[in-house]
Design an enzyme around this catalytic site. Sequence first.
Site, PDB file in Angstrom:
ATOM      1  CD  GLU A 152      -2.469   1.134   2.810  1.00  0.00           C
ATOM      2  OE1 GLU A 152      -3.665   1.387   2.839  1.00  0.00           O
ATOM      3  OE2 GLU A 152      -1.820   0.848   3.835  1.00  0.00           O
ATOM      4  CG  HIS A 180       2.638   3.383   4.004  1.00  0.00           C
ATOM      5  ND1 HIS A 180       2.044   2.300   3.417  1.00  0.00           N
ATOM      6  CD2 HIS A 180       2.299   3.317   5.320  1.00  0.00           C
ATOM      7  CE1 HIS A 180       1.375   1.615   4.316  1.00  0.00           C
ATOM      8  NE2 HIS A 180       1.499   2.207   5.489  1.00  0.00           N
ATOM      9  CG  ASP A 200       0.445  -1.013   6.464  1.00  0.00           C
ATOM     10  OD1 ASP A 200       1.055  -0.126   7.074  1.00  0.00           O
ATOM     11  OD2 ASP A 200      -0.659  -0.829   5.921  1.00  0.00           O
ATOM     12  CG  HIS A 249      -3.599  -2.987   5.653  1.00  0.00           C
ATOM     13  ND1 HIS A 249      -3.400  -1.717   5.152  1.00  0.00           N
ATOM     14  CD2 HIS A 249      -4.634  -3.526   4.936  1.00  0.00           C
ATOM     15  CE1 HIS A 249      -4.275  -1.498   4.160  1.00  0.00           C
ATOM     16  NE2 HIS A 249      -5.035  -2.567   4.032  1.00  0.00           N
ATOM     17  CD  GLU A 309      -7.235   0.226   5.365  1.00  0.00           C
ATOM     18  OE1 GLU A 309      -6.282  -0.251   6.020  1.00  0.00           O
ATOM     19  OE2 GLU A 309      -7.200   1.358   4.856  1.00  0.00           O
ATOM     20  CG  HIS A 356      -1.881   5.659   5.594  1.00  0.00           C
ATOM     21  ND1 HIS A 356      -1.520   4.344   5.386  1.00  0.00           N
ATOM     22  CD2 HIS A 356      -1.653   6.291   4.429  1.00  0.00           C
ATOM     23  CE1 HIS A 356      -1.115   4.204   4.142  1.00  0.00           C
ATOM     24  NE2 HIS A 356      -1.189   5.363   3.536  1.00  0.00           N
ATOM     25  CD  GLU A 390       1.877   3.097   9.065  1.00  0.00           C
ATOM     26  OE1 GLU A 390       1.502   1.928   8.929  1.00  0.00           O
ATOM     27  OE2 GLU A 390       1.567   4.012   8.263  1.00  0.00           O
TER      28      GLU A 390
HETATM   29 ZN    ZN Z   1       0.606   1.677   7.282  1.00  0.00          ZN
HETATM   30 MN    MN Z   2      -2.298   0.214   5.802  1.00  0.00          MN
END
Ligand code: ZN
Ligand code: MN
Length: 269
Positions: free
Chosen positions: A34, A36, A45, A120, A122, A177, A182
């Site tokens: 994904e 970032h 992630d 992650h 989701e 995010h 992170e």
């Molecule tokens: Zn992330």
């Molecule tokens: Mn994510």
Amino acid sequence: MRDDIRICELNWIEYDRRLREEAPVVMLPVGSLEQHGPHLPMHCDSLIPTAICEAVAADTGGLVAPTLTYGYKSQPKSGGGNHFPGTTSLDGQTLISLVRDVIKEFARHGVRKMALMDGHYENNMFLVEGIDLALRELRRDGITDLSIAKLPYWEYASEATLEKAFPEGFPGWPLEHAGVMETSMMLHLHPEFVDMEKVPMHPPADFPLHDMYPYDPATVPSSGALSSAAVATAEKGKMFMDEYVSGAAAALGEAFAEPENVIILGDKS
Ligand code: ZN
Ligand code: MN
């Protein structure tokens, strides 16, 4: 501290012996591919929970399964949305089936203690469904003694650490995010993948309470980050990492504690 913790690096005979003689907790990190933001790579992630699982396993004698490196579709409010190039996602059914199948295979090998660590946002309920379907099918096969812990690594950060890491106030985990946590974790674990000169400086994303389907990509910051990581540092990353590892190790100790001997007190009269 042990370093023979990655299942994929063991031969099958050693793996089989470890399972039978040590009954280890098998940890399964689950991540995503994904975007970032412009300053981080796309496997954050996956890398972050993998590093935490490896540290926990090294401290506690567990094993780490290969990370599931694709996740459920990125959502605008928690990952920027699925429209970004590079964000490569699974349908919910696929992720559920993947998790279910992997758990059933470990159970077939004799694993009876597992821990899933999600990196992650989701993925959450799809992991729950994969766990539930695996346990249901295993029960029907007569395997009733597999226990699975699901660990939310980010929740193991203390209030004191959040206050230090977010001097202007913690925006909440979804808006994190590609944000301070992170990015700090990546600076600590994999600085070679981080480019702090490209950190977006925009304010945190501001979303309405409702969701629209299809959503309008224009409602998402075009950088792909949902808040700015300008104050991220490797030191903060280490602070988070230490708490995540100790918090997750303690959680496993609690989740898989052997039942204590019951002492029945005699009648004192
Ligand atoms: Zn992330
Ligand atoms: Mn994510």
